[in-house]
Design a protein around this motif. Structure first.
Motif, mmCIF file in Angstrom:
data_model
loop_
_atom_site.group_PDB
_atom_site.id
_atom_site.type_symbol
_atom_site.label_atom_id
_atom_site.label_comp_id
_atom_site.label_asym_id
_atom_site.label_seq_id
_atom_site.Cartn_x
_atom_site.Cartn_y
_atom_site.Cartn_z
ATOM 1 N N HIS A 92 39.999 34.708 37.419
ATOM 2 C CA HIS A 92 40.697 35.353 38.655
ATOM 3 C C HIS A 92 40.163 36.953 38.576
ATOM 4 N N LEU A 93 40.261 37.333 37.523
ATOM 5 C CA LEU A 93 39.749 38.835 37.485
ATOM 6 C C LEU A 93 38.569 39.185 38.178
ATOM 7 N N SER A 94 37.407 38.335 37.595
ATOM 8 C CA SER A 94 36.008 38.376 38.046
ATOM 9 C C SER A 94 35.944 38.283 39.535
ATOM 10 N N ASP A 95 36.623 37.116 40.048
ATOM 11 C CA ASP A 95 36.510 36.841 41.508
ATOM 12 C C ASP A 95 37.162 37.985 42.302
ATOM 13 N N SER A 96 38.216 38.491 41.846
ATOM 14 C CA SER A 96 38.853 39.734 42.483
ATOM 15 C C SER A 96 38.022 40.870 42.576
ATOM 16 N N LEU A 97 37.393 41.260 41.484
ATOM 17 C CA LEU A 97 36.532 42.430 41.553
ATOM 18 C C LEU A 97 35.358 42.213 42.306
ATOM 19 N N HIS A 98 34.899 41.041 42.448
ATOM 20 C CA HIS A 98 33.613 40.940 43.101
ATOM 21 C C HIS A 98 33.859 40.792 44.740
ATOM 22 N N LYS A 99 35.017 40.326 44.907
ATOM 23 C CA LYS A 99 35.301 40.363 46.530
ATOM 24 C C LYS A 99 35.802 41.972 46.879
ATOM 25 N N ALA A 100 36.506 42.405 46.102
ATOM 26 C CA ALA A 100 36.711 43.780 46.406
ATOM 27 C C ALA A 100 35.368 44.683 46.346
#
Length: 367
Positions: free
Chosen positions: A134-142
């Motif tokens: 969840h952290l990785s996906d959030s940072l990549h999207k942001a």
């Protein structure tokens, strides 16, 4: 560690080789509700059918001989629903319901109980992995996929924590199940197949001599030996036919950095990675970078169509033997996609470089 990704990522796996050597008696007695009459197939986890029978009033029986406990399946009916368990030289009983096979009650098989214990451990690891992804996906999207140094450190720290927990949980399981063949079985699946040989070796050293000499123990020992043959600094080689029937030897590429890329036309993750390899090839080929594709196909038409469809521009090799591809055996490939980066002298310098990691490594070497 790539093996962490198996928790949520679908990949294409090699099933173990033949697992059935008759020696000691086993007997399976089962009853399945809502399946009064129908075919039941007993299968080893390499897909080899060991036996089949039909239910009578929902009852069925299997008898036979085996040498070592092996992971197996019982498959029911035309819809091929199945139950997995460890087949061993015991009297094993199963109480099943065709509408809810996941609730199967299996008795008389200690190794199946050990396997159920392991699945509970793996479930805990899977749950702990969710926040990391969840952290990785959030940072990549942001960041639209362009992480800054702070984001990269944040993700790496979270991954390190997850990996430490993963290894800790597996070590605790092995220490409490040292006499179980489940240990080498999951070490192969969870560590060896993802090239985590150091962790595999450490865990394997904790089991008893009897387990080391079991079927899966010997299989794990062989896998570790193969790993040494393709370890960083080793110089594996092979020769195989290309799309025109010409024999190509890996040694022909000495003097260039070479990515030996194992893939297959039927492998979704492989096809998804092909554009990244193609981009790297176009960017660095003139600077001394080559790719040698090795397909685990057994259908020539499907192989050639995939090459054409994906626009692959480098040498492609295949002996049309599927998972028995000679080069795959030489490199110990158990999962695709898998790749090895060789230096100009033909020595392995990196494994499983994908996406940005491949681009960064080639930039480091060639720019």
């Amino acid at each position: 560690m790539n093996y962490i990704k198996r928790i949520i990522t679908v990949a294409c796996f090699l099933m173990p080789s033949k697992t059935f050597a008759p020696r000691k008696d086993f007997r399976i007695k089962g009853h399945i509700e809502h399946f009064p009459s129908g075919k039941v197939i007993l299968t080893a986890n390499d897909g080899h059918i060991l036996d089949s029978t039909k239910t009578v009033d929902g009852n069925f029986t299997f008898e036979g001989k085996i040498n070592n406990p092996v992971f197996a399946y019982l498959t029911f009916g035309d819809d091929m629903q199945r139950v997995s368990f460890f087949l061993e030289s015991k009297n094993i009983s199963l109480a099943l319901n065709k509408d809810s096979l996941q609730n199967a009650m299996i008795k008389g098989s200690p190794e199946t109980k050990n396997w159920e214990d392991y699945l509970k451990v793996f479930h805990k690891i899977s749950m702990s992995a969710a926040p990391y992804y969840h952290l990785s996906d959030s940072l990549h999207k942001a960041s639209n996929g362009k992480l800054d140094s702070t984001d990269k450190v944040t993700i790496q720290n979270a991954l390190d924590k997850l990996q430490d927990y993963d290894l800790k949980m597996h070590k605790e399981y092995v220490l409490s199940h040292q006499n179980s063949v489940v240990c080498p079985f999951f070490i192969i699946d969870h560590f060896i197949n993802y090239f985590e040989f150091k962790q595999a070796d450490m865990l394997f050293a904790l089991v008893t001599p009897e387990v080391r000499n079991s079927f899966y123990g010997k299989k794990l020992s062989t896998a570790i030996e193969i790993a040494d043959r393709t370890a960083i600094g080793s110089s594996p080689t092979f020769s195989q036919m290309d799309t025109c029937g010409k024999t190509v030897n890996l040694k022909d590429y000495r003097g260039q950095y070479v990515l030996v890329d194992f893939w297959a036309s039927w492998c979704g993750p492989c096809r998804a990675e092909n554009p990244n390899v193609l981009a790297a090839y176009k960017k660095y080929h003139k600077l001394g970078f080559a790719v040698v594709g090795v397909s685990l196909d057994n259908n020539k038409k499907a192989w050639l169509n995939a090459i054409h469809h994906d626009g692959l521009q480098w040498t492609q090799l295949c002996d049309l033997k599927g998972w028995n591809n000679a080069a795959a055996i030489e490199f110990g490939v158990k999962i695709v996609p898998t790749n090895f980066l060789l230096d100009k002298a033909g020595k392995v310098i990196a494994k499983n470089l994908r996406g940005e990691d491949l681009q960064n490594k080639l930039n480091e070497l060639l720019n």
